[in-house]
Every structure is written in C-alpha cells, then in structure tokens.
Design a protein around this motif. Sequence first.
Motif, PDB file in Angstrom:
ATOM      1  N   LEU A  17       0.806  -1.149   0.005  1.00  9.95           N
ATOM      2  CA  LEU A  17      -0.077   0.155  -0.135  1.00  9.95           C
ATOM      3  C   LEU A  17       0.883   1.154  -0.080  1.00  9.95           C
ATOM      4  O   LEU A  17       0.389   2.254  -0.562  1.00  9.95           O
ATOM      5  CB  LEU A  17      -0.849   0.237   1.088  1.00  9.95           C
ATOM      6  CG  LEU A  17      -2.010  -1.000   1.241  1.00  9.95           C
ATOM      7  CD1 LEU A  17      -2.791  -1.009   2.417  1.00  9.95           C
ATOM      8  CD2 LEU A  17      -2.848  -0.984   0.135  1.00  9.95           C
ATOM      9  N   LEU A  34      -3.572   0.150  -3.487  1.00 10.22           N
ATOM     10  CA  LEU A  34      -3.701   1.330  -2.630  1.00 10.22           C
ATOM     11  C   LEU A  34      -5.102   1.934  -2.888  1.00 10.22           C
ATOM     12  O   LEU A  34      -5.804   2.266  -1.871  1.00 10.22           O
ATOM     13  CB  LEU A  34      -2.606   2.592  -2.572  1.00 10.22           C
ATOM     14  CG  LEU A  34      -2.913   3.815  -1.661  1.00 10.22           C
ATOM     15  CD1 LEU A  34      -2.980   3.103  -0.178  1.00 10.22           C
ATOM     16  CD2 LEU A  34      -1.803   4.805  -1.884  1.00 10.22           C
ATOM     17  N   GLU A  43      -1.856   5.401   2.721  1.00 12.57           N
ATOM     18  CA  GLU A  43      -3.102   5.146   3.447  1.00 12.57           C
ATOM     19  C   GLU A  43      -3.619   6.003   4.127  1.00 12.57           C
ATOM     20  O   GLU A  43      -4.774   6.509   4.159  1.00 12.57           O
ATOM     21  CB  GLU A  43      -3.121   3.598   4.098  1.00 12.57           C
ATOM     22  CG  GLU A  43      -4.334   3.347   4.798  1.00 12.57           C
ATOM     23  CD  GLU A  43      -4.021   1.892   5.634  1.00 12.57           C
ATOM     24  OE1 GLU A  43      -5.139   1.572   6.134  1.00 12.57           O
ATOM     25  OE2 GLU A  43      -2.973   1.538   5.850  1.00 12.57           O
TER      26      GLU A  43
END
Length: 192
Positions: free
Chosen positions: A34, A47, A86
């Motif tokens: 991510l 992501l 994130e």
Amino acid sequence: MQRFAADPVLGDWHGLLAEIAAQWARRDELRARLAAHPDARFARGPLADHIRARDRYCCGPGCTRSARSADLDHTHEHSRGGKTVEANIGPGCRRHHRDKDRGWTLTQPEPGLFRWVSPLGRVYLTRGEPIRPDLPDLDPGPGPHPGEESDVQAERRLRRYDRKILDGPGADPLRPPPPRAGPAPHDEPPPF
C-alpha cells in the motif's frame, strides 16, 4: 487460521478458509504494498483499491456518493509534501474535493477517520461505513434470562399485591347510555 481450514464440520468452506489464512500470513507484505509509491502523484493499484474498499463513500460530511466515482484525494496536499499513503488518502466527490479550496480544513487523525472543520469553525468527523455490520448478540434461547423473572414468578408477585386486578372481570363493565337529547329551547340565552 490453519486449524479451522482442516475442520470437517466446515464442509465446503475449506478452500475459502485456506485462502483467508494464506492472505493473513502475508498481511505485512500486502500492507507494505500500500505504501510502495509514497511520492507518486496519484493513488493507484492496491492502494486505490484499499481506500475505496475501506471508505466505500465520499469522506465529506453527510455525503453518500460512491468512492468508486470519487477522486482519491490527498488529505495533506501532495504539492505541499503530502505522501501517497493510506493515512493521507481519502475518497472525495467533486463537491467535497473542492471544499478544501473554499475554506474547509481536512485532516485524517488516523487512517479512514476524517476531521472536517468548516469556515465557521464547526467540526465534523466522518468514517466510512463498515463492509459488514456488527453481528448481533447470540439468541438467549427460551426461558428467562439471568436476573429476569419468569411469567409464573411475575404472576405470583402481582397476585401478592393486587388480587382484584388479576381476578377481575375479563371484559369492561357496561357503560350507561348517553343522555337523551331533547328539543333545545330557543328563547333561553346561551349559558356563557
């Protein structure tokens, strides 16, 4: 998780449980993917999929537009050093994406929790809807719950206090008939 995958009671669920166990074992590797491109301008690949699944809707206060059709917006602007990770990305529909240029302030205290401050200083916290709602409590089964009285116990208690209520007639008593209306005299003044 592996011990559940071999349980014979689970029947046809073995394959699914084995896949979940394998993904769980790779969770650190998947989480690292991510943040694979923190300097990228746009959130793409794993992501982007993660953000859309995590939040499901626009992160704007009261907005129900789908994250699929929303922009993946940097909470701390990319042009000002915000990373594409994130904890700095959230879905914003066209309207809420532009609100940051109209005096609104947006922060993300933790991944998926958005704190909006209006130009007048009002604070709004938003969080994406869970993918599945919380499961209800187990059914208690028949009979009274611990600490509750049974129907028999309740009837005994009530009989101790007011026997007349429980043993009274099953129907309402007859009501007297309404008064008969006779002809109203026209020459008397009204009573008010």
